[in-house]
Design a protein around this motif. Structure first.
Motif, short mmCIF file in Angstrom:
data_model
loop_
_atom_site.label_atom_id
_atom_site.label_comp_id
_atom_site.label_asym_id
_atom_site.label_seq_id
_atom_site.Cartn_x
_atom_site.Cartn_y
_atom_site.Cartn_z
N VAL A 151 1.77 2.37 -8.00
CA VAL A 151 0.61 3.23 -7.84
C VAL A 151 -0.69 2.43 -7.99
O VAL A 151 -1.65 2.65 -7.26
CB VAL A 151 0.64 4.41 -8.84
CG1 VAL A 151 1.73 5.39 -8.47
CG2 VAL A 151 0.78 3.95 -10.27
N SER A 152 -0.71 1.47 -8.92
CA SER A 152 -1.92 0.67 -9.06
C SER A 152 -2.18 -0.13 -7.80
O SER A 152 -3.31 -0.22 -7.32
CB SER A 152 -1.79 -0.28 -10.24
OG SER A 152 -1.60 0.43 -11.42
N ASN A 153 -1.11 -0.70 -7.24
CA ASN A 153 -1.27 -1.47 -6.01
C ASN A 153 -1.81 -0.62 -4.87
O ASN A 153 -2.71 -1.01 -4.15
CB ASN A 153 0.08 -2.06 -5.58
CG ASN A 153 0.39 -3.34 -6.32
OD1 ASN A 153 -0.51 -4.12 -6.59
ND2 ASN A 153 1.64 -3.55 -6.64
N LEU A 154 -1.24 0.58 -4.72
CA LEU A 154 -1.67 1.44 -3.63
C LEU A 154 -3.14 1.80 -3.78
O LEU A 154 -3.90 1.77 -2.81
CB LEU A 154 -0.82 2.72 -3.61
CG LEU A 154 0.57 2.55 -3.02
CD1 LEU A 154 1.41 3.78 -3.32
CD2 LEU A 154 0.50 2.33 -1.52
N LEU A 155 -3.56 2.13 -5.01
CA LEU A 155 -4.95 2.55 -5.17
C LEU A 155 -5.90 1.38 -5.00
O LEU A 155 -7.07 1.55 -4.68
CB LEU A 155 -5.14 3.20 -6.55
CG LEU A 155 -4.42 4.52 -6.73
CD1 LEU A 155 -4.68 5.09 -8.11
CD2 LEU A 155 -4.84 5.52 -5.66
N ARG A 156 -5.37 0.18 -5.19
CA ARG A 156 -6.21 -0.99 -5.00
C ARG A 156 -6.39 -1.29 -3.53
O ARG A 156 -7.43 -1.75 -3.08
CB ARG A 156 -5.57 -2.20 -5.70
CG ARG A 156 -6.58 -3.03 -6.44
CD ARG A 156 -6.00 -4.28 -7.05
NE ARG A 156 -4.60 -4.45 -7.00
CZ ARG A 156 -3.78 -4.34 -8.06
NH1 ARG A 156 -4.28 -4.05 -9.24
NH2 ARG A 156 -2.48 -4.52 -7.93
#
Lengths: 177, 313, 745
Positions: A151-156
Motif C-alpha cells: 500500500v505504501s508503494n502504491l500511494l507513492r
C-alpha cells in the motif's frame, strides 16, 4: 501500525464480490451491507467516462463517530481500525448521524454495525474478506507505517484520492485514479 | 449529464435513501429539554437576585414543569434507543468530546435537582398539614435553607442543558444543515423563549407577566436574528450547505419552517407582545401558546430536514 | 440460518489483543478486553471440496459448513487455474442457492382439481414410477429417440448417460444454438478447432485485447476478468467495439461506438488495413495459412472509408486501431466472444474474427491463443450404448455444420407435422430455464402443448416448471457429488465435487434421479454403483491419484502431454482442418453453398419510434438462475432499461419511471421496467440485463421484477450454416402507460 486499504478504480469492474463476500464472512443479515459499489458516469455519448468504486467505513484517523459516541462503544484499536463494542452500544444513533460516508447502520439486533476491516482475519495475518476475494485483484490492504508495504508503494507511485477529504476525517481508504 | 448511483442495490433500512435514525422522540426531547432549561434559568436567576417573593409564578408554579418535562424527555430518549438494555453504559464514562455524553450527565444531575426544587415548596402546595407525607416534609425542611445554593448550581446547568442540544447537532459535520456554530446559541435562545412563554402562561401577577413579555420579546428578536444569520451562513457555504438551506427556503420544509416556525411561532407572537407592551389589551395566553408550538415545530423541522441532507451522494 | 451474530462480533472486537484506545475519556469502568481473552475463533467450520455450478466456469471451491451442517461460506480453491482462490460474486453468493427457502421441496405431479390444472405433491416413488411408465409407453409407441433431453451443466451429464442408455441421442443444450455455437463452427472452419470452454485466450500475457461486443467485467468469466486486470496492470491496450459504453469500454484505450449490426464491415476493413499496409504476420501466413491471395482480393474494396459509411466509425480510428493490433502482434487477441447469436450471419462474423487472428498470427502464440489441453477422465465401465435410428444430427441436418444438437430444431420437431420424419413426443428439461433461453415464445409454447409428457428437474421453481407434467426437486451442487471436472486450460487439471451438506427438504442429486429412472427402465447395468462417490473414487484411482488426496486438495494439476502451449519458431504444425492449414478461404463452406469468405450483409434497422433491444449480463447474476438467490437478489433485484438522454427527452421519460415494452411483432411485456437515463447507450438502442421478469409466484424475491428480454425476442434470424438463433434483431417501442390496464369491452 496504520492499516489502510487501497483500491484501484482503473481495475474495479463493480462486480460486487466484495459486498457478498463480506456478508458471508461476517454474517451480515441480507438487506444490510457493510460495503457497497458506486458508479459515476460523466460526459455525453460517445465521450463518456465511468468510475466504479467499492466503498465502506474509512476507518478515519480523526473519526467523528468515535468522537461523538457517549459511551465509548465506538473506539479505535491498535492499527487504527475503528470498531463498535456491541454491549457498550446503546443504539442512540449519534455515530450514524456523524459519519459523512453514511457507512454505519443499525443492526437488527439493536447495536450499530459497520465494516471492521475484518480485523479477526487481519490479526491472523490474512487480508479482509473483500480484498481476498476481489476477482480483479484491485484491492490492497496493508500497513502505511511500513514504507515497503504494497500500500505504501502504491500511494507513492500512483495518483490517488480519498472520499470527502474536506470533511477533515483523514480516512484510511484510498482510491487510485 | 452526470449520473451517480449505487450498483449493489444498497438499500439499508433507515439509511437509504436518506437517514431516518432520529424520529419524533428526539424532536420532542429537544423541545422539552429547551423548555425546562429556560424555566430553570429564569427561576434560578430570580432566586439568586432575591426577587423570588415578587415573581412567585416563575419560581414556584412554573418550576413544576421541568421535572415532568425532563422525565418525559428522558423517557422519549430511551424509547428511541435501539439497544436500550445497555443504557446504563452512558454512566460508566464521561466523554468530553461527545456532546451527548455531556447531555447524559447534565440530565442526571439536573433532573433530581428540579425535583428537589419542587419539594422545597411542598408545604406551600399541600396546605393541609394532615395530608402531608412525613418524610417529604423532612426533606423539604432540609432543603429549604439551601435553595439559593441550588439556584447558583442550576444557572450553569440550565445553560448547558439549553445549549448542548444545539451543539450536539452542530457537531455532526456530516449533516450540512446542522453543521454551523449558530445552532447552539439558537437552541438556547429558543429554549429560553419557550421557558419565558411558559412562565407567562403560569404567571401569578401582571407585573410578572409584563416582565416576562418584555424578556420574551427580546429573546424572539434575538432568535430571529440568529435564524437569519444561520440561513445567510448556509447560503454562503459549500454546495451541500446550499442544498440544505434550499430545503428550508423553497423546498419541502418551506411551509413548515416559514409558516409555523417563523410567522406563527415568532413574528405573530412578537407583534402581539409588542402590542401588549404598548398598552393594548391582548390575551396573554395566545402568544405564549404560539411560541411553544413554534418551538416544537422548529425542532421537528431541524431533526427531519437535517437527516435528509448528506455529504455524499 | 440464524446464528448469534452478536457473539461473533463480540469475539472479534475482543480478539484485537490490545486494549481499546479510546480518545479522551474518563473510563470509569474500563472494559478490559484482555480479561475476556481471545476465545476460540467463532464456530469451527468444516470444509469440503467442491466446484461451483452457478455458471459454466466451474471454479473449484471450498464449501465451509458450521456445526449445524449449513453451508455458510464459499471460498475459491487457491491452486485452481479457473479461479486462483477468488470466486466471482455468484460463486461467493452460492450459499444463497442452498439457503433459499423458495426452493423446490418435493416432487410435483400435474393434476386437475375442480377443473383447474395444478400441481400436487408426490413421493419420489410415485414421481419416478410415473416417469418410467411414460417413457416406456412413448418408447414403445414412437421409439426412444422421440424422448428429448434439453440440458445444461452437471445434472445434464447424468441424464445424458441415461438417455444414451435408453437409446436416445435427441439431446441438445441452449448453450449451443442460442449462445456459442456459431463461433465454434466459425473457428473450426478456420483453425480446425473449436474455441471451447473456457476460451484459450492468453489474456494475461497479451499486449492488445480486442473485444467485439464482448463485455468482460459485466460477464464474470472468472479467469478472463482476472487476466484482463493483470493486462491492465501491465499496460496492455484494450480496444472495445460496442454500441454501448460497457465496463470494458471504460477501461479501453479505444472505444469504437459502432452502429449495431455492422461488425463484419469493421472486421473486413481491419483485414484490408492489415493486408494492404503490410502489417500482417507474413511469416506466419506463409507457413500456416491457405487462401491468402483470395482473401487479399476479397478485401480490396473494403477500405476504412467504405466501413465508415456503414459502421459510423471514423476511418482514422479504424486505421489507428488496426496498427495498434499489428504493433502488439502476435501478443494480440481478437476475442471470439461467447454469446454470439446475434443477426443470423454469426458464423461468418466468427470466421472474420478467426481470420483476423490468423492475419495477426495470434493463434498458438503467447499473448494470443494457447493450445489448450485437458486430461481425459476414464468412463466408468458400462455396456455399450444401443444404436439409435435418429438423433440430434438428423434433426439438424438442414444445417450442415451444426456440431451439436440444435434446441430450436428439437422444439420444432415436437410440433405434430405429417412431413416430420423425426417426431419428438416427450422432453426432459434439466438445469436450464428454457422459457428464458429460447426465443420465440409462441413456438416454444406450441411445442410444449403438443408434447405427450414433460419432466423438469430443477433446484428452483423457475418459470419452466409451470409447463411440466412432473417436477423433480434437485439438490443443489453443495449437496451432491457430480462428475469429475476436467476442462481445457493451459495445463490439465481435475476438480472434485463432494457433498458439503445434506440435501435440504426432499431434494435429491441428479445422479440418483438418473439411476432410479434407469433401474426402472431395466438399465441397471449402466448404473453399476451404489453411490456416485464410488464412481469418482474409481476414476481418480485410474488417473493416478485417490479420492483421499482430492478430498484434501480439491484440485490436482497434471503435466501437459500434447506438447508446448505455443508454436515453436518455425515449427511445422498441422491444423485439424481438411487441408492441414489455417483456411482463410474455406473450400468447405464454398462446397456447402456458403460464402467462402465473410461478406457484409445489411441487417434490418429499427423503424421510427422503435429501438434495438440489446441485452447482456450483470456480474452478480447468472441469467435467470440467480434472480431469486437471497444474497444475489440483495445486490440486484431487477433490471433497468438503459435509455439515452436524447431519447428520454423526446419520450419525456424520467429516471426511475416505470415503462412497458412493445416489440415489432406486437408482443407486449408482462411486467414493467424502470428507466435508467444514461449516456452509456446509443440513441438507437436500449439495453437491459437478461434474466429477470419471472412470472412464477413461488419465486418470492424475483417474481414480477423487471422485464424478461426473451419475451420480447420474437423475431429470430437463423444462421443457415449451423442453426444458431440470432436474437438481436428485435426492436421495441417504449410505453409510458400500462398497456394491460385497457379493458376490452
Amino acid at each position: 501500525m496504520r492499516y489502510a486499504m487501497v483500491i484501484d478504480t482503473l481495475k474495479c469492474v463493480g462486480c460486487s464480490d466484495c459486498v457478498v463476500a463480506c456478508q458471508t464472512e461476517n454474517n451480515v443479515p441480507v438487506g444490510y451491507c457493510r460495503d457497497w459499489i458506486t458508479e459515476v458516469v460523466d460526459g455525453s455519448y460517445p465521450n463518456v467516462e465511468l468510475e466504479l468504486k467499492s466503498e465502506r467505513c474509512n476507518h478515519c484517523e480523526n473519526a467523528p463517530c468515535v468522537r461523538c459516541c457517549p459511551t465509548g462503544a465506538s473506539h479505535i484499536i491498535d492499527g487504527g481500525i475503528v470498531l463498535v463494542t456491541p454491549e457498550e452500544c446503546i443504539g442512540c444513533g449519534a455515530c450514524i448521524e456523524s459519519c459523512p460516508y453514511d457507512a454505519r447502520f443499525q443492526h437488527p439486533e439493536g447495536y450499530v454495525d459497520k465494516c471492521t476491516f475484518c480485523h479477526h482475519r487481519v490479526e491472523k495475518g490474512q487480508s479482509p474478506a473483500c480484498v481476498s476475494v476481489c476477482p480483479t485483484n484491485c484491492m490492497y490492504f496493508g500497513d502505511l507505517d511500513d514504507p515497503n508495504s504494497e500500500v505504501s508503494n502504491l500511494l507513492r507511485n500512483r495518483k490517488f484520492k480519498t472520499l470527502a477529504p474536506e470533511a477533515g476525517t483523514k480516512p484510511h481508504v484510498y482510491y487510485l485514479i | 449529464m452526470q449520473e451517480e448511483l449505487f450498483i449493489s442495490g444498497r438499500d439499508i433500512p433507515n439509511i437509504d435513501p436518506y437517514l431516518q435514525i432520529w424520529h419524533w422522540p428526539i424532536s420532542v426531547y429537544l423541545f422539552l429539554g429547551g423548555l425546562a432549561a429556560g424555566i430553570i434559568f429564569f427561576s434560578s436567576v430570580i432566586t439568586v437576585l432575591g426577587k423570588d417573593k415578587e415573581y412567585v409564578g416563575a419560581v414556584k408554579y412554573a418550576t413544576l414543569v421541568p421535572p415532568v418535562a425532563l422525565s418525559l424527555g428522558l423517557l422519549a430518549l430511551v424509547y428511541d434507543l435501539t439497544h436500550p438494555l445497555y443504557t446504563y453504559q452512558l454512566y460508566t464514562t464521561i466523554r468530553l468530546e461527545s456532546p451527548m455524553s455531556w447531555g447524559a450527565w447534565v440530565l442526571l444531575i439536573t433532573t433530581p435537582l428540579t425535583f428537589m426544587w419542587v419539594l422545597t415548596y411542598y408545604s406551600e402546595f399541600v396546605k393541609n398539614s394532615s395530608k402531608r407525607i412525613g418524610f417529604l416534609v423532612k426533606i423539604e425542611e432540609f432543603l429549604v435553607p439551601y435553595r439559593k445554593q441550588m439556584a447558583y448550581a442550576l444557572i450553569p446547568l440550565s445553560i448547558i442543558l439549553g445549549v448542548y442540544t444545539g451543539i450536539l447537532l452542530s457537531a455532526f459535520n456530516a449533516r450540512p444543515l446542522w453543521n454551523n456554530a449558530i445552532l447552539g446559541p439558537l437552541f438556547l435562545t429558543s429554549g429560553l423563549s419557550t421557558g419565558a412563554a411558559t412562565i407567562i402562561l403560569l404567571a401569578k401577577s401582571s407585573a410578572e407577566r409584563h416582565l416576562f413579555t418584555r424578556i420574551d420579546l427580546a429573546l424572539i428578536v434575538l432568535e430571529l436574528g440568529l435564524i437569519v444569520h444561520m440561513i445567510m451562513g448556509m447560503h454562503a457555504g459549500s454546495q451541500v450547505q446550499l442544498e440544505a438551506m434550499q430545503l428550508l427556503v423553497g423546498g419541502e420544509f418551506t411551509l413548515m419552517f416559514f409558516g409555523f416556525v417563523i410567522i406563527l411561532g415568532l413574528l405573530v407572537p412578537a407583534s402581539i407582545e409588542l402590542m401588549e407592551i404598548l398598552g393594548k389589551k391582548v390575551p396573554a395566553a395566545v402568544p405564549a401558546m404560539l411560541i411553544l408550538l413554534g418551538g416544537l415545530i422548529f425542532r421537528f423541522v431541524m431533526v427531519e430536514a437535517g437527516q435528509i441532507t448528506r455529504y455524499l451522494y | 440460518m440464524d446464528k448469534s451474530r452478536r457473539s461473533f462480533i463480540r469475539i472479534s472486537a475482543l480478539g484485537a489483543g490490545g486494549v481499546a484506545m479510546g480518545t479522551t475519556g474518563l473510563g470509569l469502568y474500563p472494559v478490559s478486553f484482555d480479561d475476556m481473552g481471545v476465545k476460540a475463533s467463532a464456530v469451527p467450520l468444516t470444509r469440503t471440496a467442491t466446484y461451483c455450478e452457478v455458471c459454466f466456469w466451474k471454479c473449484a471451491a471450498w464449501a465451509y459448513t458450521d456445526d449445524k451442517g449449513d453451508v455458510v461460506k464459499l471460498i475459491g480453491n487457491e491452486i485452481d487455474p479457473h479461479c486462483y482462490g477468488r470466486l466471482c460474486p455468484r460463486g461467493t453468493g452460492g450459499v444463497g442457492m442452498y439457503s433459499d427457502n423458495d426452493r423446490l421441496k418435493k416432487p410435483l405431479i400435474r393434476t386437475e382439481i375442480d377443473g383447474e390444472q395444478t400441481f400436487r405433491e408426490a413421493t419420489w416413488e410415485e414421481a419416478l414410477d410415473l416417469i418410467a411408465k411414460k417413457f416406456t409407453e412413448i418408447s414403445q409407441a414412437h421409439g426412444p429417440e422421440s424422448i428429448a433431453l434439453l440440458k445444461h451443466g452437471s445434472p445434464g451429464k447424468h441424464l445424458e448417460h441415461l438417455f444414451k442408455a435408453m437409446g436416445s441421442d435427441t439431446i441438445a443444450e441452449p448453450a449451443y444454438a442460442q449462445c456459442r455455437g456459431p463461433r465454434e463452427t466459425g473457428f473450426a472452419a478456420t483453425f480446425g478447432s473449436w474455441v471451447g470452454s473456457p476460451e484459450p485466450t492468453d489474456i494475461r500475457d497479451t499486449r492488445c485485447l480486442v473485444l467485439i461486443g464482448s463485455h468482460i467485467g459485466e460477464n464474470m468469466h472468472n479467469t478472463q476478468v482476472q487476466e484482463m486486470s493483470d493486462a491492465i496492470d501491465q499496460g496492455a491496450t484494450i480496444i472495445t467495439v460496442d454500441p454501448r459504453f460497457s465496463t470494458a469500454a471504460s477501461k479501453s484505450k479505444y472505444w469504437l461506438p459502432i452502429k449495431p449490426a455492422t461488425d463484419i464491415a469493421l472486421l473486413l476493413s481491419w483485414m484490408h488495413v492489415l493486408i494492404y499496409e503490410d502489417l500482417y504476420d507474413k511469416e506466419y501466413i506463409d507457413k500456416y495459412a491457405l487462401g491468402f491471395r483470395q482473401l487479399k482480393d476479397h478485401v480490396r474494396t473494403f477500405t476504412p472509408e467504405w466501413a465508415y459509411g456503414i459502421t459510423k466509425i471514423k476511418p482514422q480510428d479504424i486505421r489507428r486501431t488496426a496498427r495498434e493490433m499489428a504493433n502488439a502482434a502476435p501478443a494480440v487477441i481478437v476475442h471470439p466472444g461467447r454469446h454470439v447469436t446475434w443477426y443470423g450471419d454469426d458464423t461468418q462474423r466468427s470466421r472474420s474474427i478467426a481470420i483476423l487472428n490468423a492475419l495477426l498470427g495470434s493463434w498458438g502464440r503467447r499473448g494470443g491463443f494457447y493450445f489448450k489441453e485437458s486430461i481425459k477422465v476414464p468412463k466408468y465401465p458400462h455396456p455399450e450404448y444401443p444404436d439409435h435410428k435418429w438423433g440430434w444430427k438428423e434433426l439438424g441436418k438442414k444445417y450442415p455444420l451444426a456440431q451439436m444438437g440444435i434446441t430450436t430444431e428439437v422444439i420444432k420437431a415436437s410440433i405434430p407435422n405429417p412431413d416430420n420424419p423425426y417426431p419428438v413426443k416427450a422432453w426432459m428439461v434439466a438445469g436450464t430455464n428454457i422459457t428464458k433461453s429460447i426465443p420465440n415464445k409462441k413456438l416454444l409454447e406450441e411445442a410444449i402443448e403438443s408434447l405427450d409428457f414433460m419432466v423438469v428437474m430443477d433446484t428452483m421453481p423457475m418459470d419452466v416448471t409451470g409447463y411440466a407434467d412432473v417436477v423433480l426437486p434437485e439438490a443443489t451442487y453443495l449437496e451432491r457429488a457430480d462428475g469429475i471436472r476436467s476442462a481445457t486450460n493451459r495445463e490439465p487439471s481435475v476438480a472434485v465435487r463432494l457433498p458439503a451438506a445434506k440435501p435440504r427438504f426432499d431434494s435429491k442429486p441428479g445422479w440418483w434421479v438418473a439411476k432410479q429412472i434407469g433401474e426402472r427402465l431395466g438399465l441397471s447395468d449402466y448404473f453399476d454403483y451404489e453411490d456416485y462417490e464410488d464412481v469418482i473414487k474409481w476414476q481418480l484411482e485410474q488417473m493416478g491419484t485417490s479420492l483421499a488426496e482430492l478430498e484434501r486438495t480439491g484440485v490436482k494439476m497434471y503435466p501437459r502431454k500434447s506438447g508446448s502451449m505455443y508454436l515453436e519458431k518455425g515449427e511445422a504444425y498441422e491444423f485439424s482442418t481438411s487441408s492441414g492449414k489455417i483456411e482463410l478461404y474455406s473450400q468447405e463452406l464454398k462446397d456447402l453453398g456458403f460464402d467462402p469468405m465473410p461478406v457484409y450483409i445489411k441487417h434490418p434497422e429499427p423503424p421510427a419510434g422503435y429501438y434495438r433491444l440489446n441485452y447482456g449480463r450483470a456480474p452478480m447474476h447468472t441469467f435467470s438462475r440467480t434472480a431469486n438467490n437471497p444474497n444475489l437478489n440483495d445486490l440486484k433485484d431487477e433490471n433497468r432499461l438503459w435509455v439515452n438522454p436524447k431519447v428520454a427527452r423526446i419520450l419525456d421519460l424520467r429516471n426511475g419511471q416505470e415503462v412497458w415494452l412493445k416489440n415489432q411483432d406486437g408482443v407486449i411485456s408482462d411486467f414493467s421496467i424502470k428507466v435508467r437515463v444514461t449516456e452509456r447507450i446509443r440513441w438507437d438502442s436500449v439495453y437491459m440485463v437478461h434474466g429477470f421478469g419471472h412470472t412464477n409466484k413461488k419465486l418470492t424475491r424475483a417474481v414480477g421484477k423487471g422485464i424478461n428480454d426473451t419475451q420480447m425476442i420474437s423475431s429470430v434470424a437463423v444462421d443457415p450454416i449451423m442453426g444458431g438463433t440470432g436474437m438481436r434483431g428485435n426492436f421495441v417501442s417504449i410505453l409510458s402507460e400500462n398497456p394491460h390496464k385497457t379493458v376490452e369491452i
